[in-house]
Write an enzyme that holds these catalytic residues in place. Sequence first.
Site, short mmCIF file in Angstrom:
data_model
loop_
_atom_site.label_atom_id
_atom_site.label_comp_id
_atom_site.label_asym_id
_atom_site.label_seq_id
_atom_site.Cartn_x
_atom_site.Cartn_y
_atom_site.Cartn_z
N ASP A 182 35.82 90.94 21.27
CA ASP A 182 35.14 90.40 20.09
C ASP A 182 36.21 90.12 19.03
OD1 ASP A 182 33.71 89.90 17.79
OD2 ASP A 182 32.28 91.54 18.08
N ARG A 194 35.33 90.71 15.23
CA ARG A 194 35.39 92.13 14.87
C ARG A 194 36.82 92.63 14.78
NH1 ARG A 194 37.21 96.22 18.39
NH2 ARG A 194 36.30 98.26 18.01
N GLY A 216 36.45 107.89 15.63
CA GLY A 216 35.90 107.19 16.78
C GLY A 216 36.90 106.17 17.29
N ASP A 269 38.25 111.30 18.60
CA ASP A 269 37.18 110.78 19.45
C ASP A 269 36.65 111.90 20.32
OD1 ASP A 269 36.56 107.52 20.29
OD2 ASP A 269 35.62 109.12 21.44
N SER A 309 34.83 111.15 23.11
CA SER A 309 34.75 110.62 24.46
C SER A 309 36.06 110.82 25.21
CB SER A 309 34.42 109.12 24.41
OG SER A 309 34.65 108.51 25.66
N GLU A 333 32.61 116.87 13.14
CA GLU A 333 31.99 117.92 12.34
C GLU A 333 32.41 119.31 12.80
OE1 GLU A 333 29.50 114.25 12.05
OE2 GLU A 333 30.48 115.35 13.68
N GLU A 359 35.25 101.92 13.05
CA GLU A 359 34.33 100.84 13.44
C GLU A 359 33.07 101.54 13.96
OE1 GLU A 359 32.00 99.20 15.27
OE2 GLU A 359 33.27 98.29 16.81
N GLU A 399 22.64 103.92 16.25
CA GLU A 399 23.62 104.89 16.74
C GLU A 399 23.88 106.01 15.74
OE1 GLU A 399 27.17 103.67 18.86
OE2 GLU A 399 26.38 101.63 19.04
N HIS A 447 29.83 90.88 19.24
CA HIS A 447 29.14 91.67 20.27
C HIS A 447 27.89 92.34 19.70
CE1 HIS A 447 31.16 95.13 18.34
NE2 HIS A 447 30.33 95.90 19.02
#
Length: 533
Positions: free
Chosen positions: A242, A245, A269, A290, A292, A319, A333, A342, A481
């Site tokens: 994208d 973005r 993130g 992150d 993930s 957190e 982002e 989300e 996107h």
Amino acid sequence: MSNSDGEMPPLEDDSTSPQSTAILHLSPTPHPAPFLEISLTHDDCEGTSDDDSDWLEMEEEEGEEKGNVICLFCESTEKNTTTCLAHMLDSHGFDLVAFVCRAGLDQVGYIKLVNYLRATKHSPEELIALKGTPWDAATHLTPVLRDDHLLMFDVEGLPGRQEEMEENMERSCEHATREELKRIVLKQREVLQRLLQAAACLADGKKQDGWEHTVADRRPEEDEGYFNSYAHFDIHHEMLSDRVRTEAYRDAILGNSELLKGKRVLDLGCGTGILSLFSAKAGATVTAVDMSDVIYQAMEIVRENKMEGAITFCKGKLEDLELPNKYHYIVSEWMGYFLLFEGMLDSVLYARDHHLAPGGLLMPNRCSLHLLGIEDLESHNKLITFWDDVYGFKMSCMRREVVKEASTDVVKEACVLTTAAQIAEFNLMTAQPSDTEFSCPFSLHATRDGQMTGFAGYFDAHFDLPCPVTLPTGPHSAPTHWKQTIFHLPNPHPVTKGELVSGQISVRRQRREVRSLEVALTWADQTFRYLVE
């Protein structure tokens, strides 16, 4: 954030932080700086129940403190709806809630009543003496006052209204059997009890079972599917492809490199780490966070580009982490479909409150949400009217269900039927998680004759820097996107050029799944409800 000379204010340097944290340094290969930091945390959150999936439309106190509320009968202004209602009762002897309940007004009727009273300036005595319901006309859906906070008051979930409905039902069912009447009344009392329990929880500042107001409240296992979705390369390929973005972030960071040089940046993130790479290239020292597992690929990417000395990674939920520094800039982002899907904004605001240095800035620092009307008969036929005749059989029940789900698609510019209206703006430097639930009147004008098949929502993200950058996602800009979020109408509605399309939009988080949104659109004497998930 700029001073009179156009320069950014000085940032307080607090590189020595009193905080301490247990951090495990992992490094597959030797390098001069800690490469992966995993904070050792313990989650002791209590479980919650999923039993209550209803959209309890109660007036929430935190949603009221957004401006003065003007009385219906004088020029007096009050700080919120509750005190305005009390003023009308004390000063004018008029109980608006009781009037709404007695009249059995729904949300549309209530909005019409308020606008009617604003326009006619009737006194309470004149209103009560009226015969019929002269306010019940579509023209009274148009707001008389700009940003009329009284229009945002939810009436359909009022306990008093439930009681009045119960009494009306008893009177209308006088010929029913005793057992039938008993079942009806018990059911209404059950609904009333649930509403009162919800109100009590709100008044006590407590969370009702099944109500999660921020992402920070969620346990890691509840978000496992969400974070796992970001571990697969497909979603990162889509985001990096994208150009609108990614280039907006690149231009905001590198176009203002003098601000970031020598500063600390938190990339929240981080994903594959592209924003961290931009920030390090601008001369910043970066901490990338992150939850993930994609963070392991980001490590390799940073090493491949020989920037491991400037970028440190922390895996975990923000957190739950104790970061050792305050940061001059937080870049993220976080935006989802219809901006708020989300719920990642919660984490950004948490980072702002706990990790941003005095005088620091979020990037982006402001976002606006917009709505317009569309004519897309092709998509409407494909998704909605398709169910009217499926191989010779009617499946209208499916049509009713499909229309409740907002869809995500690129709206062609030729399909735009009305002007656009801004329905919300978020100054991320001051916004609170509760601001993501709101109600707002809108007014659109048809730019041509056509068949309106629905509404489309989109957002713009703003980087208010010395070299400002805007990231647009509307149908008049290059597709992103995020595309646009489409709220289909059950049936196309004809409009003529110049016609006013006005109504009310309410946005709330789904009580059972806080990352999803419930949207109510009131227009043309009807209220349509949608789920964004």
